[in-house]
Design an enzyme around this catalytic site. Structure first.
Site, PDB file in Angstrom:
ATOM      1  N   PRO A   1     -16.978  -2.703   1.045  1.00 30.65           N
ATOM      2  CA  PRO A   1     -17.972  -3.231   2.177  1.00 30.65           C
ATOM      3  C   PRO A   1     -19.342  -1.889   1.455  1.00 30.65           C
ATOM      4  O   PRO A   1     -20.820  -2.164   1.603  1.00 30.65           O
ATOM      5  CB  PRO A   1     -17.924  -2.467   3.251  1.00 30.65           C
ATOM      6  CG  PRO A   1     -16.724  -1.728   3.116  1.00 30.65           C
ATOM      7  CD  PRO A   1     -15.900  -2.170   1.829  1.00 30.65           C
ATOM      8  N   LEU A   2     -19.118  -0.767   0.633  1.00 31.42           N
ATOM      9  CA  LEU A   2     -19.610  -0.100  -0.099  1.00 31.42           C
ATOM     10  C   LEU A   2     -19.817   0.077  -0.906  1.00 31.42           C
ATOM     11  O   LEU A   2     -20.762   1.169  -2.144  1.00 31.42           O
ATOM     12  CB  LEU A   2     -19.625   1.811   0.933  1.00 31.42           C
ATOM     13  CG  LEU A   2     -20.140   1.817   2.343  1.00 31.42           C
ATOM     14  CD1 LEU A   2     -19.421   2.950   2.513  1.00 31.42           C
ATOM     15  CD2 LEU A   2     -20.958   1.523   2.744  1.00 31.42           C
ATOM     16  N   GLY A   3     -19.651  -0.935  -1.801  1.00 31.42           N
ATOM     17  CA  GLY A   3     -19.623  -0.776  -3.073  1.00 31.42           C
ATOM     18  C   GLY A   3     -18.006  -0.837  -3.820  1.00 31.42           C
ATOM     19  O   GLY A   3     -17.447  -0.214  -3.639  1.00 31.42           O
TER      20      GLY A   3
ATOM     21  N   PRO B   1     -15.633   3.619 -11.272  1.00 33.25           N
ATOM     22  CA  PRO B   1     -16.906   4.430 -11.729  1.00 33.25           C
ATOM     23  C   PRO B   1     -17.469   3.220 -12.833  1.00 33.25           C
ATOM     24  O   PRO B   1     -17.227   2.728 -13.234  1.00 33.25           O
ATOM     25  CB  PRO B   1     -15.192   4.966 -13.004  1.00 33.25           C
ATOM     26  CG  PRO B   1     -14.987   5.485 -12.451  1.00 33.25           C
ATOM     27  CD  PRO B   1     -13.821   4.231 -11.610  1.00 33.25           C
TER      28      PRO B   1
ATOM     29  N   TYR C   1       0.773  -1.290   0.049  1.00 36.73           N
ATOM     30  CA  TYR C   1      -0.215   0.261   0.126  1.00 36.73           C
ATOM     31  C   TYR C   1       0.540   0.894   0.076  1.00 36.73           C
ATOM     32  O   TYR C   1       1.645   1.318   1.116  1.00 36.73           O
ATOM     33  CB  TYR C   1      -0.810  -0.008   1.130  1.00 36.73           C
ATOM     34  CG  TYR C   1      -2.843  -0.745   1.279  1.00 36.73           C
ATOM     35  CD1 TYR C   1      -2.574  -1.763   0.182  1.00 36.73           C
ATOM     36  CD2 TYR C   1      -2.926  -1.353   2.793  1.00 36.73           C
ATOM     37  CE1 TYR C   1      -3.229  -2.496  -0.123  1.00 36.73           C
ATOM     38  CE2 TYR C   1      -3.858  -2.221   2.114  1.00 36.73           C
ATOM     39  CZ  TYR C   1      -4.238  -3.071   1.677  1.00 36.73           C
ATOM     40  OH  TYR C   1      -5.536  -4.244   1.618  1.00 36.73           O
TER      41      TYR C   1
END
Length: 308
Positions: free
Chosen positions: A226-228, A232, A69
């Site tokens: 976790p939120l999609g 894009p 990362y």
């Protein structure tokens, strides 16, 4: 749980278990502090250190990182060390191996056993840690992300053998898997799997069979995206009418509904939503106090979307 200054804090989302460690169910994924997407301002080291310390001060003690990362100049493990070293006894550091940065700044597979060991050693050295709570092997058999070719197509047993050796040596406490199928998880169970990290959310349910096996085996579930998906054009949890309706009814944000769904969906779910924004961090932490009734859960479970 306590912060660096000894202040006693609650555990956001309640308390879960990861490789034998007690952790707040809402943790923190460090990737966003080093991965700069177009249109978002760069996070300065001082700002990154500040938000990591704020997370700890608010009861978060599970941090998800990886040596790959960021870059040598701005690496997630450097930020953790700058912010939180010396580490408190209850701090839980989980990392991921199976990829490495290339000269162009992209990622290449690094799946061979000797590469996994080298990555564990690199994480330990940069973090200044003697032991890692969990090491997740990121499989790259299929998207999302990079896909293994040639000598990077490594059998799972060889990888597990290396991690079992590292565990026996006392360098890691738990073995995790990432981006795996239900058959791969079932095959790995004799090794003692601490957690699974797969893409999962109300708008991405392809990993439901893997989650079902985690439920059966009481394995911690650590969903990424976790939120999609951040890509894009892909569906976002907060955009779904059912999520927005629930948020309006409860007086919370759509993001908090999405995170609360994960916590309610399986008792051993541990969240690692990351952010570089203190306001978003506060929003994520507050999601741990959101309670969803059966009718709301049914509505959220019934969401159906099509990937582009």
């Amino acid at each position: 749980m306590s912060s660096n200054d000894g202040t006693k804090t609650g555990a956001p989302g309640g308390v879960g278990t990861l490789a034998g460690h007690r952790v707040a169910r809402i943790g923190f994924g460090v990737m966003q502090l080093t991965e700069h997407r177009p249109g978002r301002p760069e996070v300065t080291p001082d700002a990154a250190v500040a938000i990591l310390r704020t997370a700890v001060d608010n009861g978060i003690n599970h941090f998800d990182t990886a040596e790959f990362y960021g870059t040598d100049a701005a690496n997630a493990n450097d930020l953790i060390r700058a912010a939180l070293y010396p580490y408190s006894d209850d701090l839980v550091l989980a990392t991921k191996v199976g990829a490495e940065r290339n000269a162009e700044g992209g990622l290449d597979p690094a799946q061979r056993p000797e590469q996994l060991r080298a990555a564990v050693e690199a994480n330990l050295a940069r973090l200044g840690a003697e032991r890692l709570a969990v090491v997740n092997v990121r499989r790259v058999d299929a998207p999302p992300g990079i896909v293994a070719e040639g000598d990077q197509r490594v059998d799972l047993d060889s990888q597990l053998a290396e991690l079992l050796a590292l565990r026996a040596e006392g360098k890691i406490d738990g073995i995790g898997l990432s981006n795996v199928s239900v058959d791969q998880l079932r095959h790995s169970l004799p090794a003692g799997i601490a957690c699974v990290q797969n893409s999962h959310s109300p708008v991405e349910r392809a990993s439901d069979p893997v989650l079902a096996l985690c439920r059966e085996q009481d394995i911690a579930w650590v969903p990424f995206c976790p939120l999609g998906s951040a890509f894009p054009g892909w569906p976002k949890v907060a955009d779904q009418p059912e999520v927005r309706t629930a948020a309006a009814e409860l007086g919370v944000t759509p993001v908090q509904i999405g995170l609360a769904w994960h916590l309610a969906h399986y008792q051993h779910t541990l969240l690692i939503a990351g952010t570089a924004d203190p306001a978003h961090l506060a929003e994520n932490i507050a999601a741990g106090d959101v309670r969803l009734d059966a009718a709301t859960m049914a509505a959220l479970n019934a969401i159906t979307v099509s990937a582009p």
